[in-house]
Design an enzyme around this catalytic site. Structure first.
Site, PDB file in Angstrom:
ATOM      1  CG  ASP A  37      -1.841   0.963   1.028  1.00 49.25           C
ATOM      2  OD1 ASP A  37      -1.807   1.881   0.891  1.00 49.25           O
ATOM      3  OD2 ASP A  37      -3.346   0.620   1.395  1.00 49.25           O
ATOM      4  CD  GLN A 101     -14.869  -0.407  -2.153  1.00 48.34           C
ATOM      5  OE1 GLN A 101     -16.096  -0.652  -1.586  1.00 48.34           O
ATOM      6  NE2 GLN A 101     -14.154  -1.202  -2.949  1.00 48.34           N
ATOM      7  CB  VAL A 103      -9.403   1.468  -4.853  1.00 50.03           C
ATOM      8  CG1 VAL A 103      -9.056   0.743  -6.121  1.00 50.03           C
ATOM      9  CG2 VAL A 103      -8.347   2.630  -4.379  1.00 50.03           C
ATOM     10  CG  HIS A 107      -8.748  -3.422  -2.010  1.00 49.77           C
ATOM     11  ND1 HIS A 107      -9.735  -2.591  -2.614  1.00 49.77           N
ATOM     12  CD2 HIS A 107      -8.456  -2.637  -0.818  1.00 49.77           C
ATOM     13  CE1 HIS A 107     -10.058  -1.493  -1.877  1.00 49.77           C
ATOM     14  NE2 HIS A 107      -9.438  -1.582  -0.935  1.00 49.77           N
ATOM     15  CG  HIS A 109      -6.743  -2.656   3.546  1.00 47.11           C
ATOM     16  ND1 HIS A 109      -6.191  -1.545   3.217  1.00 47.11           N
ATOM     17  CD2 HIS A 109      -7.980  -2.554   3.273  1.00 47.11           C
ATOM     18  CE1 HIS A 109      -6.991  -0.789   2.580  1.00 47.11           C
ATOM     19  NE2 HIS A 109      -7.965  -1.271   2.534  1.00 47.11           N
TER      20      HIS A 109
HETATM   21  P1  AMP Z   1      -9.722   1.127   0.391  1.00 44.68           P
HETATM   22  O1  AMP Z   1     -10.003   2.674   0.939  1.00 44.68           O
HETATM   23  O2  AMP Z   1     -10.035   0.161   1.289  1.00 44.68           O
HETATM   24  O3  AMP Z   1     -10.635   1.123  -0.977  1.00 44.68           O
HETATM   25  O4  AMP Z   1      -8.294   0.823   0.292  1.00 44.68           O
HETATM   26  C1  AMP Z   1      -7.418   1.462  -0.845  1.00 44.68           C
HETATM   27  C2  AMP Z   1      -6.158   1.324  -0.358  1.00 44.68           C
HETATM   28  O5  AMP Z   1      -5.290   1.426  -1.561  1.00 44.68           O
HETATM   29  C3  AMP Z   1      -5.793   2.691   0.367  1.00 44.68           C
HETATM   30  O6  AMP Z   1      -5.044   1.900   1.630  1.00 44.68           O
HETATM   31  C4  AMP Z   1      -4.632   3.585  -0.273  1.00 44.68           C
HETATM   32  O7  AMP Z   1      -3.791   3.852   0.593  1.00 44.68           O
HETATM   33  C5  AMP Z   1      -4.242   2.403  -1.286  1.00 44.68           C
HETATM   34  N1  AMP Z   1      -3.939   2.844  -2.640  1.00 44.68           N
HETATM   35  C6  AMP Z   1      -4.201   3.627  -3.205  1.00 44.68           C
HETATM   36  N2  AMP Z   1      -3.625   4.213  -4.512  1.00 44.68           N
HETATM   37  C7  AMP Z   1      -2.716   3.041  -4.468  1.00 44.68           C
HETATM   38  C8  AMP Z   1      -1.573   2.513  -5.256  1.00 44.68           C
HETATM   39  N3  AMP Z   1      -1.372   3.148  -6.655  1.00 44.68           N
HETATM   40  N4  AMP Z   1      -0.640   1.564  -4.922  1.00 44.68           N
HETATM   41  C9  AMP Z   1      -1.006   0.967  -3.770  1.00 44.68           C
HETATM   42  N5  AMP Z   1      -1.741   1.239  -3.053  1.00 44.68           N
HETATM   43  C10 AMP Z   1      -2.652   2.214  -3.189  1.00 44.68           C
END
Ligand code: AMP
Length: 145
Positions: A37, A101, A103, A107, A109
């Site tokens: 992340d 959320q 993204v 996924h 974590h």
């Molecule tokens: P969520 O908020 O559960 O959708 O988690 C999305 C996660 O993706 C967050 O912890 C962000 O820090 C992470 N994230 C966003 N863009 C990227 C990226 N390009 N590469 C790796 N992690 C990312």
């Protein structure tokens, strides 16, 4: 975005899977892709995503894909433990914006925790140094069994 919606092929994780965006890769097999992340909540914060999926969240996922994802999460979490020796590991997953959320490609974590070390803010804070993430990814990858 709510729980309902259409999968967006332009989401950041889809772009990582297509090789259009860089990622500090930890592990990959035919089912899952694991990477660091970029806004880590703790040292070693790793994400695991299904490779062949258009599910925006857990509720939309096919049972078989979900099964392989969970197995991948366990495998990577064991490697995180072996590599970084945390005192605990948070494994979490968010569905819909009100739940946190950000993204919209399913996924999970993996967030290692150490006694007395506070966890960082979710999806915020400082972007990690790319070289440091790469080194951590290699450290964890070396422990995949
Ligand atoms: P969520 O908020 O559960 O959708 O988690 C999305 C996660 O993706 C967050 O912890 C962000 O820090 C992470 N994230 C966003 N863009 C990227 C990226 N390009 N590469 C790796 N992690 C990312």
């Amino acid at each position: 975005m709510s729980l309902d919606g259409t999968y967006d092929d332009g989401n950041i994780f889809a772009r990582i899977l297509r090789g259009e965006m860089p990622a500090a890769r930890v592990f990959e097999d035919e089912h899952v892709f694991a990477f660091m992340d970029v806004f880590p909540q703790s040292k070693g914060h790793t994400l695991v995503i299904p490779k062949h999926s258009r599910a925006r969240n857990l509720l939309e996922e096919e049972p078989q894909v979900l099964s392989e994802l969970v197995l991948g999460v366990q495998r990577v979490a064991r490697a995180v433990r072996a590599a970084l020796k945390p005192d605990g590991i948070v494994i979490t997953q968010f569905n819909g914006a009100p739940a946190g959320q950000t993204v919209y490609h399913l996924h999970v974590h993996i967030i290692p925790r150490w006694e007395g070390v506070p966890v960082g803010r979710h999806a915020g804070g400082q972007m990690a140094d790319a070289e440091e993430l790469k080194a951590l990814a290699q450290q964890i990858a070396a422990q995949i069994t």
